[in-house]
Every structure is written in structure tokens, then in C-alpha cells.
Design a protein around this motif. Structure first.
Motif, PDB file in Angstrom:
ATOM      1  N   GLU A  23     -25.925 -12.231  22.007  1.00  0.00           N
ATOM      2  CA  GLU A  23     -25.703 -13.622  21.613  1.00  0.00           C
ATOM      3  C   GLU A  23     -26.908 -14.155  20.835  1.00  0.00           C
ATOM      4  N   GLU A  26     -26.910 -13.130  17.415  1.00  0.00           N
ATOM      5  CA  GLU A  26     -25.701 -13.614  16.740  1.00  0.00           C
ATOM      6  C   GLU A  26     -24.668 -12.501  16.535  1.00  0.00           C
ATOM      7  N   TYR A  28     -21.856 -11.918  18.031  1.00  0.00           N
ATOM      8  CA  TYR A  28     -20.977 -12.614  18.963  1.00  0.00           C
ATOM      9  C   TYR A  28     -19.819 -11.752  19.468  1.00  0.00           C
TER      10      TYR A  28
END
Length: 231
Positions: A23, A26, A28
Motif C-alpha cells: 500500500e 502504491e 494497490y
């Protein structure tokens, strides 16, 4: 985290740490997969529920309503791993506890209590909607969904999001509802409404056409289709 997972496959702490690392970077999609894997092991882990919510929002913004199609496969957690985390140490060896459904108490006891609590929260949300307090209703529906993922609760929360003009969230809730019930009329109609506001007319029309296969004379859907054809 990978070393820890090699030693203890599907360990909750290493999965959560790796998800948090993804996370932060990034990444995700990978974070989402790890958070979802944790919930297969133990559905009561609040940090994983929160992580899934954050990643869902981030991926919806990044990749649009079809973000799920771009996900890497989510591993299936074997029952043995689920049992290892869901059986309290004091329980007799070999006790047949349903995996990930009864994190505390006797098997089925907490599940039944959780389902009942979820129903109560949903009804409280419904009452708030009647009073026009959609923001507070969202909170009640969100609490309910943490305990029991029910199609009607998703479509009810989607209605609130539409009223609050949070169209991406409304579309996402309808997608979750349709995952549970692929022909749900309310979910198809409300997602079509949300997609129209997001100016994704092609997807909106597709949802209305799917709805009309189930209910060809649905006047609200026919009216919305006319609006979309003029857009």
C-alpha cells in the motif's frame, strides 16, 4: 514478510505487514489481494476490512468500475490454515469449528449473534433513510456489512451514496451486490444511475438492458434508458 510466510503460510501478521508495504508503494492490487487473503483466514480482522475498503476506493479511482478484472488471482486459503487461526487453543484437538466464521465462542454462536446484530444495524439504517439522514445511515450500513455481507445492505447503502452524490462509491456497492446476486434489479438500476452521473453512458446502458431482460416493463428503467439514449 516473504520469509515469514515461507515459514508460516497464510500467517496473518506477515500478510498484513506485506499488504501495508504494498500500500505504501502504491501497489494497490497486491495490497488488496493480501488483505482479502487475511479475511479468508480470519474474517474478524478489522485491519484487513479497513485495508480492503481503502484499496477498493483507490483502485476504483485508478482503474474505474472494471478494476476487479485487472486483479491478480486471490489465493484460496486451505481449510487447514483457516482452522489453525480460528480454533482457540483451549479447544479440544480436532474440534470441528467452521473456518473463519466463528472467530470467538462456540461454532455458530457468534455467527448467529453477528448476523442478528447486522440485521439490527441494517434496520437502524433503514429508519435513518426514512428520516432523510443518509450520511448517518451509511455508517449503520457499513457497520452491518462488516458483520454480514448482504445484497440488500449494499443496495441500500448505494441509494444513500447516490443521494449524497458519491457516485463512485454507489457504483462500487452495486457491483458488490451483483457479485452476490447477479440479476438484482435494484443493484443494476442504481449502478446505472451512478454510471450515468459519472458519464459512463455505455456501461450504464448495459446495466439497464440487463435489468430489462429480467423486468421488461420496469418503467423507471425504461425512462432512464430514454435519458441515456439522449445523452
Amino acid at each position: 514478510c516473504r520469509s515469514a510466510l515461507d515459514l508460516v503460510p497464510f500467517g496473518i501478521k506477515p500478510l498484513l505487514r506485506r499488504a501495508a508495504a504494498y500500500e505504501a508503494l502504491e501497489r494497490y492490487q497486491l495490497a488488496y489481494v493480501d488483505y482479502k487473503t487475511v479475511l479468508q483466514v480470519d474474517c474478524s480482522v478489522q485491519a484487513a476490512h479497513d485495508g480492503v475498503s481503502r484499496m477498493t476506493k483507490a483502485l476504483l479511482e485508478k482503474d474505474g468500475v472494471n478494476w476487479r478484472q485487472k486483479l491478480p488471482p486471490i489465493p484460496t486459503v486451505p481449510v487447514s490454515a483457516q482452522m489453525r487461526w480460528s480454533i482457540p487453543s483451549a479447544r479440544a484437538p480436532g474440534a470441528n469449528t467452521p473456518p473463519a466464521t466463528a472467530p470467538r465462542g462456540g461454532p455458530g454462536e457468534s455467527t448467529a449473534a453477528g448476523t442478528e446484530r447486522a440485521r439490527t444495524l441494517k434496520e437502524e439504517g433503514n429508519e435513518l433513510v426514512k428520516k432523510g439522514n443518509h450520511k448517518k445511515a451509511v455508517e449503520k450500513y457499513s457497520e452491518s456489512l462488516k458483520l454480514n455481507q448482504e445484497c440488500a445492505t449494499y443496495t441500500n447503502r448505494a441509494l444513500c451514496y447516490l443521494t449524497l452524490k458519491q457516485y463512485k462509491e454507489a457504483a462500487q456497492d452495486c457491483t458488490e451486490a451483483l457479485r452476490l446476486d447477479p440479476k438484482n434489479v435494484k443493484a443494476l438500476y442504481r449502478r446505472a444511475q451512478a454510471l450515468k452521473e459519472l458519464k459512463d453512458y455505455k456501461s450504464s446502458i448495459a446495466d439497464i438492458k440487463s435489468l430489462l431482460k429480467t423486468e421488461p416493463k420496469n418503467t423507471a428503467a425504461l425512462r432512464l434508458l430514454q435519458e441515456l439514449n439522449r445523452a
